[in-house]
Every structure is written in structure tokens, then in C-alpha cells.
Design a protein around this motif. Structure first.
Motif, PDB file in Angstrom:
ATOM      1  N   PRO A  98       0.834  -1.212   0.000  1.00  0.00           N
ATOM      2  CA  PRO A  98       0.000   0.000   0.000  1.00  0.00           C
ATOM      3  C   PRO A  98       0.871   1.264   0.000  1.00  0.00           C
ATOM      4  O   PRO A  98       1.902   1.328   0.686  1.00  0.00           O
ATOM      5  N   GLU A  99       0.464   2.219  -0.780  1.00  0.00           N
ATOM      6  CA  GLU A  99       1.224   3.462  -0.873  1.00  0.00           C
ATOM      7  C   GLU A  99       1.335   4.118   0.506  1.00  0.00           C
ATOM      8  O   GLU A  99       0.354   4.279   1.224  1.00  0.00           O
ATOM      9  N   GLY A 100       2.563   4.481   0.873  1.00  0.00           N
ATOM     10  CA  GLY A 100       2.810   5.130   2.146  1.00  0.00           C
ATOM     11  C   GLY A 100       3.058   4.179   3.293  1.00  0.00           C
ATOM     12  O   GLY A 100       3.422   4.614   4.385  1.00  0.00           O
ATOM     13  N   SER A 154      -2.390   0.666 -16.160  1.00  0.00           N
ATOM     14  CA  SER A 154      -1.694   0.452 -14.881  1.00  0.00           C
ATOM     15  C   SER A 154      -2.671   0.372 -13.714  1.00  0.00           C
ATOM     16  O   SER A 154      -2.252   0.392 -12.554  1.00  0.00           O
ATOM     17  N   ALA A 155      -3.969   0.286 -14.020  1.00  0.00           N
ATOM     18  CA  ALA A 155      -4.985   0.297 -12.957  1.00  0.00           C
ATOM     19  C   ALA A 155      -5.231  -1.098 -12.397  1.00  0.00           C
ATOM     20  O   ALA A 155      -4.838  -2.114 -12.983  1.00  0.00           O
ATOM     21  N   LEU A 156      -5.916  -1.133 -11.241  1.00  0.00           N
ATOM     22  CA  LEU A 156      -6.203  -2.379 -10.547  1.00  0.00           C
ATOM     23  C   LEU A 156      -7.684  -2.452 -10.188  1.00  0.00           C
ATOM     24  O   LEU A 156      -8.318  -1.435  -9.897  1.00  0.00           O
ATOM     25  N   VAL A 157      -8.214  -3.680 -10.206  1.00  0.00           N
ATOM     26  CA  VAL A 157      -9.553  -3.962  -9.681  1.00  0.00           C
ATOM     27  C   VAL A 157      -9.391  -5.009  -8.586  1.00  0.00           C
ATOM     28  O   VAL A 157      -8.758  -6.045  -8.806  1.00  0.00           O
ATOM     29  N   ASN A 173       1.626  -0.279  -4.639  1.00  0.00           N
ATOM     30  CA  ASN A 173       2.895  -0.416  -5.349  1.00  0.00           C
ATOM     31  C   ASN A 173       3.094  -1.867  -5.768  1.00  0.00           C
ATOM     32  O   ASN A 173       2.877  -2.800  -4.972  1.00  0.00           O
ATOM     33  N   THR A 174       3.520  -2.050  -7.004  1.00  0.00           N
ATOM     34  CA  THR A 174       3.854  -3.401  -7.475  1.00  0.00           C
ATOM     35  C   THR A 174       5.347  -3.543  -7.710  1.00  0.00           C
ATOM     36  O   THR A 174       5.818  -4.635  -8.024  1.00  0.00           O
ATOM     37  N   ALA A 218       9.520   2.480  -7.303  1.00  0.00           N
ATOM     38  CA  ALA A 218       8.140   2.478  -6.810  1.00  0.00           C
ATOM     39  C   ALA A 218       7.173   2.844  -7.943  1.00  0.00           C
ATOM     40  O   ALA A 218       7.421   3.773  -8.717  1.00  0.00           O
ATOM     41  N   ASP A 219       6.108   2.113  -8.024  1.00  0.00           N
ATOM     42  CA  ASP A 219       5.156   2.299  -9.132  1.00  0.00           C
ATOM     43  C   ASP A 219       3.731   2.202  -8.590  1.00  0.00           C
ATOM     44  O   ASP A 219       3.060   1.200  -8.778  1.00  0.00           O
ATOM     45  N   PRO A 220       3.266   3.256  -7.865  1.00  0.00           N
ATOM     46  CA  PRO A 220       1.929   3.186  -7.284  1.00  0.00           C
ATOM     47  C   PRO A 220       0.850   3.131  -8.366  1.00  0.00           C
ATOM     48  O   PRO A 220       0.857   3.921  -9.314  1.00  0.00           O
ATOM     49  N   ARG A 221      -0.066   2.187  -8.212  1.00  0.00           N
ATOM     50  CA  ARG A 221      -1.116   1.984  -9.207  1.00  0.00           C
ATOM     51  C   ARG A 221      -2.480   2.297  -8.605  1.00  0.00           C
ATOM     52  O   ARG A 221      -2.770   1.900  -7.467  1.00  0.00           O
ATOM     53  N   PRO A 222      -3.337   2.987  -9.354  1.00  0.00           N
ATOM     54  CA  PRO A 222      -4.659   3.352  -8.814  1.00  0.00           C
ATOM     55  C   PRO A 222      -5.598   2.160  -8.800  1.00  0.00           C
ATOM     56  O   PRO A 222      -5.528   1.252  -9.642  1.00  0.00           O
TER      57      PRO A 222
END
Length: 806
Positions: free
Chosen positions: A522-524, A565-568, A588-589, A596-600
Motif C-alpha cells: 500500500p502506498e505510504g 496500470s490500474a487495478l480492480v 505499489n507493485t 516504486a510504481d503506485p497503481r490506482p
């Protein structure tokens, strides 16, 4: 003397032909059913025992818990086996199997096949597993890149009967040349995995990979005979920490100690080869295994069937004691001692058992093919070997003969001459209490089997009808979609031109298939908050094709380029990640430094069963597929299925002229997940019916004796004005009480057995009272029909003839 015993036994059997027939038929049915079950059990227990080093082979399996998400799989990382052999003197050898590149196309001249059981293996494979060679030297078969070993059956498919060593096969989409370096017999059917081809591990990139955080190999160890696996197991944690720790620190920025201190677990354990088939239910098993619980239950059923049949014999023998009491008295007066009488009655018992045994063998030969069809086995009477068969039949004959004949022998031989000769007194009735106990025990077994059968069948129907959270009807899955490469979208659009095809989607996996894990942070969050979560890569139409229900957000859309780059997430993933507002959260993946590659997160889908119903719904993340498409799912209208399938095949052939299409119905694939459970349900049903049949035969015999002994009583009752119905009630009343007493014992036993069996299913039926009530009513109905049909003859007879009886 023995000749005299035999003659008397034959005379008595002929004199009481009806009861002899009941005894033989009951015993033969019980013995035959038990033999079939025992053949099944022996086969299940024999898995992998063809290997010379069976007792010393172990599989390395991963076990961990990352942020509460448990992982237990039959996999290990690529370098672990070689490292353990190098550093642990207890490890004699290792070998790996790799099978995650799909089922490759294999060509030879104008022949093209999809090889479903193609594995890559180390050259040490034949040092660990026992595989007889037909052509070639096992020590040199897989010691070079681009070499392949075939089973005899596979070799004949390509080359006929000739020696194929040295021939070249073209393997895979790139038609890479592999040299045939050997032909082997292959594994027998009772092996936990089977292969058609083995390619050399050095042919693929994974052979020399030193990455300890990826698990995509099946690794087997051969432990030295003078070493103990516990010693090896105790060394594994330190080895993992030493090699995996630095890689963990480099990738996610935490040490191994910090990772474990955060409540996480990560390690490997040794699983004995002998436990894999019956006791392993790990993720990513090569093939579905059996069930130790089922083997135990079937063994108990086999014993119960023998016991029920023996009880019948015992009951009929003691019930007929009245007829033979005078014979016993005269023999004793003539000088016969108790020992000789015991031997006489045991001779009769063993003679009946031997005849029943012969009939049972015939019944097994007749019905074993049908049983094989039901269970997918290849059993025959010689499966255990001639010596084993003879020993088994002898042990069953001795057990049944003595168990069924011992009490009647000692009971009848104990009569006193004065008592039995005085007025022709009928003393056989003294065994009525024991007979009641034995009949009650039969009913207990029968009702328990009925309860088990009803529960198992209802659970199977529940599985078949349960809403999985997606629509499984009219879906066809095309495997090996990766061979289309960059033409997946063109293929999809071409399929959609047919009106009978509603949707098409491409994905890395489908529900019920192998779905891998990815790491997410998780981001952060701190680096030690990394989660390992199941991941499916899918395109824009995955949700609509499977009719998945969104509870928040949306699916991937073509008009949103950033969706690549999105996620469900499913609801289980949202809960595991503790997201209160998932649509405003990112994951992040990639980890560490500038990677770091944060994905929405753009959507949340309602939980659906993407794995077997044996497992709870776990966290799942759906990423946009990109080029990671291994399978294509086609939703058809269902109105013109045959036409749709023809169009799919024709379209595939127009894109991939040289490669055959491989497609299956998703519903059939999901059904195969429960094939062992279905077999269990069928076997329960068949042997429950047989148990009731055997018990009914015994009741028929007992009812006949009871009616015969009470003939004069019936005549008097009818002469006094009693109706036929009242006489029937009088003669049948005792059996009603026996069933009620049996019910008191059977219900708790059935509940205990089935509650334990249902624990394997997170989604399961409830043990409703009607299941137990119906089981008792069914047993009572069958018993009532059996008894009343026989008793009615006595109750409806002319009272004048009844009073003249005897």
C-alpha cells in the motif's frame, strides 16, 4: 471324521435350501463389495510406491503467512534444491520439474500434437525417480540443452515401433529443435504425476536462476538412508535466511528479521512422497490428489459390509437352533462331545463361506469394470498380485467363517440333552436377545450409511448449483492464447463478428485454474507491510464476459489509457488491505528506490469463487493484461453451440494454420475440480444400497423363522377373531422398536462423521434434521416391506392349517 462333517453339512444345507441361499447370497454380496473396496483402498495406498527410493523422497513445499494471507503450496524456488544438495550432506540428490510454460505444440514432419504432460526436468530426474529405460542411457538422457525424453506410448505416436533416439522434434511456438535422447516406460497410473515428455531443464532460462523470492518449481529431494528428514528440516530456516534475506532487503527494503518480526512467516517444509497423493491439498498441486478420509471411510464400509453379512449368518443359525436342538440332544446322548459338535457347526459355516467366496469372486469379475468406470480406476483382482489375492481371500474366508460360525457353533453345542429332548422343547429362542442386538447393530450401520450418502450427495448438488459469483454457463476457454502474440485483439474482433458469440476476453488465468501471487505494498506503508495476493491479468471485457458484479467503481476502459496500470480488487482484498476508501488508494507493485510504481484502484468486484469450493474466497487483484494473455474466454449465446464452436475453430485455424486449437467448456473444467468428491458420492450410494440389501436378506430370513415359530399362535389369534392387519402389527412390532433404538445410536454417529467430512468445504450445506429423519424412514420402509411381505403369508393363512402345524 472330516468326511462325515462334510456330508452332514451338505445334507443340512440341502434340507434348508431357502436359508442356505439367503446366507450364500448375503455373504457373497458382502464379500464381493468388500473385495472391490479393498482393491480400491490398496490402489490408493500404493501411489508412488513403484519408486525404488519411495521412503526417502521428499518434496520441498512453501509455507508462509504474509500480512495475514496464508500461503501453502507445492512449489519452491529454483536454486533451493541444488543449494541443499551442496550444503547438506544428508541430501543425496535433487531434481526439479517445471511446467508453467503451458502445453507446447510438438511437431515431427507433418504430425502436430499439443502435449499436455510436457515437463522440463533436471538430468538427475532418473536418479530420484525409478523409470525403466527402453532406449538410451538414463545417466545421459537430459544432460544437454534441447534434449527430450519420451514415454514409450508417446514415442510410438510419433515414430511407431522404431528406435527414435537421435531424431529431432520441433517444440513450442518458435519450433525449437529438441533431440530425442531416450525412451522410457513412464509412470504407472498410481503416481501423483505423469509425463509424456521430459525436456532438459538446461533448455530454459530457469535452470540457473538464483532468485529465492520466486516459487515456480516442483523440487524433490532424495535423502540418504542413514539420515533423518527432521535433521534436514531443522537446517532449512537458516539456509533461507542466508540466501533470501539479502534479496528481500534489496527488493522491499527490509531485513529478514524485520519481515518476520512484523508477524509474517516464510519458510519451506519437506513433504514425504508417500503423503502427497492422500494427505496433500496444497495450492498448485500437479494433479488433484485422493483423500485419506475417503480411504478410511471406505475401509470402514468394507468392514461394515462383512459384519452385516456375518450377522445375517449368525442370526439365521441361532434362530434355527429350535429345529436342530433335537439333533444336538440325540448326538450328545449317542456320545458326541462338545468339541465334535463345535467342529461340525464350524464346518457348515466354512462350507457356506467358501461357496459364498466363489460366488463373490464371480460377482467381482462381473461388476469391477462398472466400478472402474465410476472411479476412473483400472482395478482387477490381480492388482495386488496372485499371492496377495490368495492371501486376502484366505484371510476373508477365515474371518467370515469363524466370525459368523463361532457363536452358533458354541451356542448350539451347549444344549443339554435333557432340556432339548424333553417334550421336544424349543430352546433356540434363548438367542433372541443376541439376535435383537445384532439386528439393531445392522440398522445402526445402515442408517449411518444412509445419512452419509444423503449428506455427500446433497453437498455435491450444492456445489453444482451454488452461485459462484460469476456466470459459468456457455463459456468456452481457449488455451495457449499466447501463440497469437500481438494478434489477440484481431482474433477477438473476428470472433465477435458471429452473432452467436456475445463476448470475448483475454486473461492470464480463468476461475478454477492456476492463479499466481504478486507482491503489493500500500502506498505510504512501511516496507514490511507487503502483501502477497492472487493476481489475474485481464483485458477490458473480463468482467462483462464473466458477469462479475461491481460494488464500487468501474472496469478497465479502452478510452482511459491510464487503465493500463490500474487495478480492480475483490472485497476480500479490500478487507485484507484494510482500505476504508479503496478507490482513493494506490498499491505499489515495484519496490525499492526509484522503482516504486503506485497503481490506482479503479473498482471493487463482489467476491467470487475463483478457486475450488474447498477453499475460502481469498484476496484477488485483477491487473490489466497487456501481453500476459494465456487464455481466451468466449461467451456464446447458447442457442447455436455447435455452430459457435465450429466458427471458433475455423477462426483460430485462419490465424494459426499450423497449430490446432485446444478449447474446453469452463463448466466442465470446474466440474473436474470435484471429480474425487463425485466418486465418493457414487461409491457411498452404491455401497449403502448393498448394505441395505444384505440387511434386508437377513431380515427376510429372520422374519421367516419368526413366522414359522409363531404359526400356531397366529392360528389361535385368527380363530379368536383377529384381523390380518392386527396379526401383521403383532409380528412386526419388535422390528419397529429395533429401528427406533438403532436410530438413537445412528444419528450421533452420522452427525459426527459428516460434520468432520464437511469441514473440507468452507461453503457447505447444514446438517438439517430432515436428513436424519429421512434416513431412518428409508431404513424403516425397506425393513417393513421385507418383513411384511414374508409375515403376510403366515398372517393370511387358514387358521385350521395353522393349528395343525407341527
Amino acid at each position: 471324521m472330516a468326511r462325515n462333517y462334510l456330508i452332514i453339512a451338505l445334507r443340512n444345507a440341502w434340507r434348508n435350501k431357502g436359508y442356505t441361499l439367503i446366507n450364500i447370497l448375503g455373504l457373497a454380496t458382502g464379500i464381493a463389495a468388500s473385495l472391490i473396496i479393498l482393491l480400491f483402498v490398496v490402489d490408493e495406498l500404493s501411489f508412488d510406491r513403484h519408486n525404488e527410493h519411495f521412503s526417502n523422497i521428499y518434496r520441498i513445499c512453501i509455507r508462509g503467512k504474509i500480512q495475514g494471507n496464508e500461503l501453502e503450496a507445492a512449489l519452491s524456488n529454483a536454486p533451493m534444491g541444488a543449494t541443499m544438495k551442496s550444503e547438506f550432506p544428508e541430501v543425496r540428490e535433487f531434481t526439479r520439474l517445471y511446467t508453467f510454460d503451458g502445453d507446447p505444440i510438438v511437431r515431427y514432419e507433418d504430425q502436430v500434437f499439443i502435449e499436455e504432460n510436457f515437463y522440463y526436468a533436471d538430468s538427475t530426474f532418473f536418479n530420484v525417480f525409478t523409470v525403466p529405460a527402453v532406449y538410451g542411457d538414463p545417466a545421459r538422457m537430459l544432460n544437454r540443452p534441447n534434449t527430450v525424453v519420451l514415454t514409450r506410448e508417446t514415442a510410438e505416436k510419433y515414430f511407431g515401433k522404431e528406435d527414435p533416439v537421435g531424431r529431432l522434434l520441433k517444440v513450442g511456438q518458435d519450433e525449437e529443435a529438441f533431440e530425442v535422447t531416450g525412451v522410457v516406460e513412464g509412470f504407472p497410473k498410481n503416481s501423483h504425476f505423469h509425463f509424456n515428455m521430459l525436456g532438459s531443464m538446461t533448455s530454459i532460462h530457469i535452470a540457473d536462476v538464483e532468485y529465492w523470492l520466486g516459487n515456480n518449481n516442483y523440487t524433490y529431494l532424495l535423502i540418504r538412508e542413514d539420515s533423518h528428514p527432521d535433521v534436514v528440516q531443522a537446517k532449512i530456516p537458516e539456509l533461507v535466511s542466508r540466501y533470501m534475506g539479502p534479496q528481500l532487503l534489496e527488493i522491499i527494503g527490509v531485513t529478514m528479521e524485520e519481515f518476520l518480526a512484523g508477524g509474517n512467516e516464510y519458510g519451506y517444509f519437506l513433504q514425504p512422497l508417500k503423503e502427497i497423493h492422500l494427505e496433500s491439498d496444497l495450492q498448485f498441486e500437479i494433479n488433484p490428489g485422493g483423500s485419506k478420509t475417503s480411504v478410511i471411510i471406505f475401509s470402514v464400509i468394507a468392514l461394515f459390509l462383512i459384519i452385516i453379512a456375518s450377522i445375517n449368518f449368525m442370526n439365521l443359525a441361532t434362530a434355527s437352533a429350535a429345529k436342530r436342538s433335537t439333533e444336538v440332544g440325540i448326538r450328545k446322548v449317542a456320545g458326541a462331545d462338545k468339541k465334535r459338535l463345535v467342529w461340525q457347526f464350524l464346518t457348515e459355516s466354512f462350507l457356506t463361506t467358501l461357496v459364498a467366496m466363489a460366488v463373490a469372486v464371480v460377482l467381482v469379475e462381473l461388476f469391477l469394470p462398472s466400478f472402474n468406470n465410476l472411479t476412473g480406476k483400472e482395478l482387477d483382482l490381480t492388482s495386488v498380485g496372485i499371492a496377495g489375492l490368495i492371501a486376502g481371500l484366505f484371510m476373508i474366508a477365515v474371518f467370515v467363517g469363524f466370525a459368523s460360525g463361532s457363536y452358533p457353533a458354541f451356542f448350539l453345542s451347549s444344549f443339554k440333552p435333557v432340556d432339548v429332548l424333553k417334550s421336544g422343547a424349543l430352546r433356540g429362542i434363548r438367542g433372541s436377545y443376541l439376535r435383537s442386538i445384532l439386528v439393531t447393530f445392522q440398522f445402526v450401520i445402515t442408517i449411518v450409511l444412509f445419512i452419509c450418502t444423503l449428506v455427500v450427495n446433497r453437498q455435491m448438488r450444492y456445489i453444482q448449483s451454488k452461485d459462484l459469483g460469476f456466470e459459468k454457463e456457455n463459456l468456452v476457454v481457449i488455451d495457449r492464447a499466447y501463440v497469437l502474440e500481438d494478434r489477440v485483439e484481431a482474433f477477438r474482433q473476428e470472433l465477435l463478428k458471429d452473432p452467436s458469440i456475445e463476448q470475448v476476453t483475454a486473461s492470464s488465468a480463468v476461475p478454477g485454474g492456476l492463479i499466481g501471487d504478486n507482491a503489493y505494498l500500500p502506498e505510504g506503508a512501511a516496507s514490511d507491510q507487503t502483501f502477497s495476493i492472487h493476481t489475474i491479468y485481464a483485458d477490458w471485457d473480463f468482467g462483462e464476459t464473466y458477469n462479475l458484479e461491481l460494488v464500487e467503481g468501474r472496469w478497465f476502459r479502452k478510452d482511459f489509457p491510464t487503465d493500463s496500470s490500474a487495478l480492480v480488487l475483490n472485497q476480500a482484498a479490500v478487507r485484507a488491505l484494510a482500505f476504508e476508501d479503496p478507490l482513493n488508494s494506490r498499491l505499489n507493485t515495484s519496490f525499492g528506490g526509484d522503482t516504486a510504481d503506485p497503481r490506482p484502484i479503479i473498482g471493487v468486484v463482489r467476491d467470487f469463487n475463483f478457486q475450488s469450493l474447498h477453499q475460502e474466497i481469498k484476496p484477488l487483484i485483477i491487473q490489466f493484461a497487456g501481453s500476459r494473455t494465456h487464455q481466451i474466454t468466449v461467451r456464446m449465446s447458447g442457442n447455436q453451440t455447435a455452430k459457435s464452436l465450429e466458427y471458433i475453430e475455423a477462426t483460430w485455424n485462419s490465424f494459426m494454420e499450423q497449430q490446432p486449437v485446444h478449447m474446453t467448456f469452463l463448466k466442465d473444467d470446474l466440474t473436474r475440480l470435484y471429480q474425487n468428491d463425485e466418486k465418493t458420492a457414487v461409491v457411498f450410494s452404491v455401497f449403502s444400497i448393498l448394505a441395505m440389501f444384505i440387511a434386508a436378506l437377513g431380515l427376510l430370513g429372520l422374519a421367516s423363522f419368526s413366522a414359522a415359530q409363531r404359526t400356531k399362535e397366529v392360528g389361535i389369534r385368527k380363530a379368536m377373531g383377529a384381523s390380518i392387519s392386527s396379526v401383521l402389527v403383532t409380528l412386526s412390532r419388535e422390528y419397529v422398536w429395533l429401528i427406533l433404538i438403532a436410530t438413537l445410536a445412528a444419528w450421533p454417529l452420522g452427525y459426527f462423521f459428516m460434520k468432520g467430512w464437511l469441514q473440507d468445504y468452507p461453503s457447505r450445506i447444514s446438517l438439517e434434521p430432515m436428513i436424519f429423519i429421512f434416513s431412518t424412514l428409508l431404513a424403516a420402509f425397506i425393513a417393513a416391506v421385507t418383513v411384511i411381505l414374508r409375515v403376510y403369508q403366515t398372517a393370511s393363512a387358514n387358521p385350521v392349517r395353522s393349528l395343525r402345524y407341527e
